[in-house]
Design a protein around this motif. Structure first.
Motif, PDB file in Angstrom:
ATOM      1  N   LEU A 186      -4.940  -5.576  -9.704  1.00 36.00           N
ATOM      2  CA  LEU A 186      -4.192  -4.458 -10.266  1.00 36.00           C
ATOM      3  C   LEU A 186      -4.485  -3.168  -9.508  1.00 36.00           C
ATOM      4  O   LEU A 186      -5.642  -2.843  -9.242  1.00 36.00           O
ATOM      5  N   ASP A 187      -3.427  -2.439  -9.183  1.00 39.13           N
ATOM      6  CA  ASP A 187      -3.567  -1.123  -8.561  1.00 39.13           C
ATOM      7  C   ASP A 187      -3.346  -0.005  -9.570  1.00 39.13           C
ATOM      8  O   ASP A 187      -3.983   1.045  -9.498  1.00 39.13           O
ATOM      9  N   LEU A 188      -2.411  -0.237 -10.499  1.00 39.17           N
ATOM     10  CA  LEU A 188      -2.018   0.808 -11.445  1.00 39.17           C
ATOM     11  C   LEU A 188      -1.750   0.192 -12.810  1.00 39.17           C
ATOM     12  O   LEU A 188      -1.079  -0.833 -12.923  1.00 39.17           O
ATOM     13  N   VAL A 189      -2.279   0.827 -13.846  1.00 36.32           N
ATOM     14  CA  VAL A 189      -1.978   0.456 -15.230  1.00 36.32           C
ATOM     15  C   VAL A 189      -1.382   1.677 -15.917  1.00 36.32           C
ATOM     16  O   VAL A 189      -2.010   2.739 -15.959  1.00 36.32           O
ATOM     17  N   VAL A 190      -0.164   1.533 -16.421  1.00 35.55           N
ATOM     18  CA  VAL A 190       0.482   2.583 -17.211  1.00 35.55           C
ATOM     19  C   VAL A 190       0.432   2.117 -18.660  1.00 35.55           C
ATOM     20  O   VAL A 190       1.038   1.113 -19.020  1.00 35.55           O
ATOM     21  N   PHE A 191      -0.287   2.843 -19.481  1.00 35.62           N
ATOM     22  CA  PHE A 191      -0.646   2.386 -20.825  1.00 35.62           C
ATOM     23  C   PHE A 191       0.005   3.288 -21.873  1.00 35.62           C
ATOM     24  O   PHE A 191      -0.346   4.456 -22.014  1.00 35.62           O
ATOM     25  N   SER A 192       0.961   2.723 -22.613  1.00 34.95           N
ATOM     26  CA  SER A 192       1.592   3.437 -23.721  1.00 34.95           C
ATOM     27  C   SER A 192       0.771   3.204 -24.986  1.00 34.95           C
ATOM     28  O   SER A 192       0.615   2.064 -25.431  1.00 34.95           O
ATOM     29  N   LEU A 193       0.259   4.271 -25.563  1.00 31.81           N
ATOM     30  CA  LEU A 193      -0.641   4.167 -26.711  1.00 31.81           C
ATOM     31  C   LEU A 193       0.120   4.348 -28.020  1.00 31.81           C
ATOM     32  O   LEU A 193       0.849   5.324 -28.203  1.00 31.81           O
TER      33      LEU A 193
ATOM     34  N   GLY B 135     -11.748   0.738  -9.799  1.00 37.21           N
ATOM     35  CA  GLY B 135     -10.824   1.464  -8.939  1.00 37.21           C
ATOM     36  C   GLY B 135      -9.361   1.251  -9.266  1.00 37.21           C
ATOM     37  O   GLY B 135      -8.499   1.364  -8.387  1.00 37.21           O
ATOM     38  N   ILE B 136      -9.056   0.931 -10.524  1.00 37.82           N
ATOM     39  CA  ILE B 136      -7.668   0.752 -10.954  1.00 37.82           C
ATOM     40  C   ILE B 136      -7.162   2.082 -11.502  1.00 37.82           C
ATOM     41  O   ILE B 136      -7.759   2.643 -12.425  1.00 37.82           O
TER      42      ILE B 136
END
Length: 308
Positions: free
Chosen positions: A33-40, A154-155
């Motif tokens: 994984l390079d990027l995690v976009v997390f909707s809370l 490093g994500i």
């Protein structure tokens, strides 16, 4: 925005932090994984939001096994469901997990009725949503573990709280959940800061789109009027256009977005959270003056549900 990247949308219906944590772990084990976009989602942190039996059978669950996965995916039911999904997609519909259809672009949608129904039939009466909400420290801990894992490995992590409609916030207020909602935000930014310090990393960007702004206070058409709203389906679900806009803001930051209203979304940290919450309360008071009839409607619906 993701045209040159491999992306997986890990959206789960009616989910909770346990399921989200398990799916995150599955992704970590199977992809770099390079990027995690997390909707809370506030509801994901409630003890009353149960874990779906289907989730335990899925490949995401640590309790799953090969036999359960095979029987889950190779069955007449799954074949029938898959065919229905393909057919519904061709018709521009979305088939949800309980066999119903969601028609986000339907011209027949009467928004005010949808706004009323989601409160009466779900948030005011469902123990797994606001009717039985119990803030869970254990589920907050799972959020901390995701943040820590991203920072340690490093994500890049980008966080945001979704823009429910202002009328929805009034429903939370009448159910006396607004102080808990505010504390939840305090806890989230505190965790993000603590983990960033622990790993000597810059804090992940964290956007709060909830509150009372140009978009979330969009006027709802009168009863019987099927005029299409610009941003919302009902109070807890916004349309694709708004989803794309907020993702543009979150993913492309610090680049400015031309279509974004200046008051839509604010970066929150431990340093500005109290000022931010105070501002929302001030905007809430203004909304209640300008949209007193909407506040009264929410109160009336709540009273009707509780008289049954």
């Amino acid at each position: 925005m993701f045209s040159e990247q491999e992306v997986y949308n890990l959206g789960l219906t009616g989910t909770n932090m346990y399921e989200i944590y398990q799916t995150y772990q599955y992704a970590r084990q199977n992809q770099d994984l390079d990027l995690v976009v997390f909707s809370l989602d506030f509801l994901a942190f409630s003890n009353k939001r149960t874990v779906s039996g289907n989730f335990h059978k899925s490949r995401f669950s640590s309790k799953s096994n090969l036999f359960a996965q095979v029987t889950e995916f190779i069955s007449l039911y799954k074949l029938e469901y898959s065919l229905k999904t393909i057919q519904s997609n061709k018709q521009g519909k979305v088939l949800n997990e309980i066999g119903g259809f969601i028609e986000p672009e339907s011209e027949d949608l009467e928004h005010r009725q949808a706004f009323d129904d989601i409160l009466k039939n779900n948030f005011f009466s469902n123990q797994e949503t606001y009717a039985g909400y119990t803030y869970s420290q254990q589920r907050l801990k799972l959020f901390r573990e995701i943040v820590a894992d991203c920072l340690a490995n490093g994500i890049e992590l980008r966080l945001f709280i979704s823009p429910v409609h202002a009328r929805h916030l009034e429903a939370m207020a009448i159910m006396e959940l607004f102080p808990t909602f505010e504390q939840w935000k305090r806890d989230l930014v505190t965790i993000v800061e603590e983990e960033a310090v622990r790993f000597n990393q810059t804090s992940p960007t964290f956007w709060d789109f909830s509150g009372y702004n140009t978009i979330t206070t969009e006027a709802i058409p009168p009863r019987g009027d099927k005029t299409k709203m610009q941003w919302y389906l009902e109070s807890s679900h916004y349309n694709r256009r708004l989803g794309n806009l907020l993702l543009d803001i979150v993913v492309r930051y610090p680049e400015s977005i031309d279509d974004a209203s200046e008051d839509f979304g604010e970066l929150i940290t431990v340093n500005n959270i109290e000022e931010h919450l105070t501002k929302i309360r001030q905007e809430q008071a203004l909304y209640r003056r300008n949209y007193a009839f909407e506040v009264a409607e929410v109160a009336k619906l709540f009273q009707q549900v509780n008289q049954k």
